[in-house]
Design an enzyme around this catalytic site. Structure first.
Site, short mmCIF file in Angstrom:
data_model
loop_
_atom_site.label_atom_id
_atom_site.label_comp_id
_atom_site.label_asym_id
_atom_site.label_seq_id
_atom_site.Cartn_x
_atom_site.Cartn_y
_atom_site.Cartn_z
N ALA A 115 39.64 46.33 35.74
CA ALA A 115 39.85 46.24 34.29
C ALA A 115 41.10 46.98 33.85
CB ALA A 115 38.64 46.79 33.55
N ASP A 153 48.05 56.54 38.50
CA ASP A 153 46.59 56.51 38.38
C ASP A 153 45.96 57.72 39.04
OD1 ASP A 153 47.29 54.10 37.37
OD2 ASP A 153 46.19 52.88 38.83
P1 ADP Z 1 41.31 48.87 39.06
O1 ADP Z 1 41.80 50.12 39.71
O2 ADP Z 1 42.11 48.50 37.86
O3 ADP Z 1 39.85 48.92 38.74
P2 ADP Z 1 42.04 47.79 41.61
O4 ADP Z 1 42.20 46.38 42.10
O5 ADP Z 1 43.17 48.71 41.71
O6 ADP Z 1 41.50 47.70 40.11
O7 ADP Z 1 40.83 48.47 42.38
C1 ADP Z 1 39.58 47.80 42.43
C2 ADP Z 1 39.08 47.80 43.85
O8 ADP Z 1 38.75 49.16 44.23
C3 ADP Z 1 37.79 47.04 44.02
O9 ADP Z 1 38.04 45.66 44.23
C4 ADP Z 1 37.18 47.71 45.24
O10 ADP Z 1 37.78 47.22 46.43
C5 ADP Z 1 37.61 49.16 45.06
N1 ADP Z 1 36.56 49.93 44.37
C6 ADP Z 1 36.64 50.50 43.16
N2 ADP Z 1 35.49 51.14 42.85
C7 ADP Z 1 34.67 50.96 43.88
C8 ADP Z 1 33.32 51.35 44.19
N3 ADP Z 1 32.60 52.09 43.34
N4 ADP Z 1 32.80 50.96 45.36
C9 ADP Z 1 33.52 50.24 46.23
N5 ADP Z 1 34.77 49.84 46.01
C10 ADP Z 1 35.34 50.18 44.87
MG MG Z 2 43.71 50.32 40.59
#
Ligand code: ADP
Ligand code: MG
Length: 394
Positions: A135, A184
């Site tokens: 998001a 970030d």
């Molecule tokens: P954002 O950082 O904007 O949420 P990103 O694409 O940078 O989006 O990171 C999202 C990815 O991080 C997810 O697709 C997953 O691979 C990983 N991730 C984030 N939170 C979790 C979680 N709680 N458990 C497992 N993987 C996670």
């Molecule tokens: Mg990210």
């Protein structure tokens, strides 16, 4: 204990039959202003949000690492000594482990390399999160920050917050293979309550800038469009390439070294598209500095117009907004928000709006109504209070 802490501990128990040695958490972040400036060595002004990712962690008797997440069907287990075979992942390639596991395992790999401590203790790591994924609120920095903080303590690595932010970035760039900047991780690791972090992405000098939101009677709304972005794909990489091309044309190592006054000269030296990309970064850097100055003199009430100008620059020059993000920003402003802009890498994700506390409900309702009228899926609109970085929860 919060629900998400309970979820991590429950997952740890289900995984191991034991109680964790400790529970650590780190927050997601929203960026107040300064988008796509981080990898141009520029300035950003993010803040940590209340939503957190929690890691419940326990030592093992062997040299193995096992990670589990409430988001993933299966845990992933590797030997400590295999980490150097698994990583690095080439930029844009698929990691040798399921992608989500490359975040915590990449942190373990990068932390071992960054620390002088002899790390030979295996760990079980159970992760739960309340940060919306994809998001633009950096669930990735939150999972990296929670894991890095936990491992730093359990492994006695002794790294400071900035070093742990670097570990998180290394995991994201070199283990996951996503070419992101360090904003970030710094925001998640160094965030403080009711403050934003003025970060120089060249020197990594970070200054806490008080926001005084409650005193000013203001709130920040997150308007999550529900349209997920994918950092590792084309648009993000293409923007980075444009910035590098622009910097090379101008003979500087990064666009940080170009000022607003240089733009007329720059325009004649490059194609129109590259120029617009450059203009976004250069003017956005200036807006970050202007925002910090306005916060110091007038408080948060003084920054609305800068947020609006930032959104226009991302929409028109950098072209990373979407119809949903534009609708959220327009609807919030029309309903009386002092300022609004998309936040995060773009191509989806969330926008933020600066609103009078008393108008939170009215602005939220207006944004939801605009989405319904436009035929968009219902957005997730919620206020966020700028919050503190990582801590040990139990
Ligand atoms: P954002 O950082 O904007 O949420 P990103 O694409 O940078 O989006 O990171 C999202 C990815 O991080 C997810 O697709 C997953 O691979 C990983 N991730 C984030 N939170 C979790 C979680 N709680 N458990 C497992 N993987 C996670
Ligand atoms: Mg990210």
């Amino acid at each position: 204990m919060t629900a998400v802490t309970d979820a991590a501990v429950d997952l740890f128990r289900a995984l191991t039959g034991r109680t964790p040695d400790g529970v650590w958490s780190a927050p997601g972040r929203a960026n107040l202003i300064g988008e796509h400036t981080d990898y141009n060595d520029g300035f950003v002004l993010p803040f940590a949000i209340p939503q957190r990712t929690v890691a419940a962690v326990g030592r093992r008797a062997d040299r193995r690492l096992r990670v589990a997440s409430t988001f993933a069907a299966e845990p992933v287990e590797v030997g400590l000594d295999e980490l150097d075979d698994l990583f690095p992942t080439a930029e844009g390639a698929t990691p040798a482990v399921p992608e989500w596991a490359a975040y915590p395992l990449g942190v373990a790999w990068a932390l071992r390399r960054a620390s002088t401590a002899a790390v030979s203790v295996g760990l079980d790591i159970a992760i739960a999160s309340e940060v919306p994924v994809g998001a633009g609120l950096s669930s990735s920095a939150a999972i990296e920050g929670a894991t890095a903080t936990a491992l730093n303590e359990l492994w006695g690595a002794g790294l400071d917050s900035v070093a742990l932010a670097r570990v998180g970035r290394t995991a994201e760039n070199e283990a996951v293979g996503a070419p992101t900047g360090i904003m970030d991780q710094m925001a998640s690791m160094l965030g403080e309550a009711d403050a934003a972090l003025f970060l120089d992405c060249r020197s990594l000098d970070a200054e806490v800038v008080p926001l005084g939101m409650a005193d000013a009677g203001l709130s920040i709304l997150v308007m999550d469009t529900g349209v997920t972005h994918a950092h590792a794909t084309g648009g993000y990489r293409e923007r980075r390439a444009s910035c590098e091309r622009g910097a090379a044309t101008l003979g500087v190592s990064a666009l940080r070294d170009v000022s607003v006054a240089d733009l007329p000269r720059a325009q004649g030296l490059m194609d129109e598209l590259t120029f617009r990309r450059v203009r976004h970064v250069v003017t956005e850097n200036q807006r970050v500095q202007d925002t910090v100055a306005a916060l110091r003199t007038d408080g948060a009430r003084g920054i609305g117009a800068l947020l609006v100008a930032s959104h226009a620059s991302m929409r028109d020059d950098f072209e990373i907004s979407t119809p949903e993000l534009d609708a959220a920003v327009d609807a919030a402003l029309a309903a009386g928000a002092l300022g609004a802009r998309m936040t995060g890498g773009g191509f989806g994700g969330a926008a933020i709006a600066l609103v009078e506390e008393a108008m939170v409900d009215a602005v939220s309702a207006a944004v939801r109504a605009r989405f319904a009228d436009s035929g968009f899926a219902a957005p997730h609109v919620f206020p966020v209070v700028p919050s503190a970085g990582p801590h040990r929860d139990a």
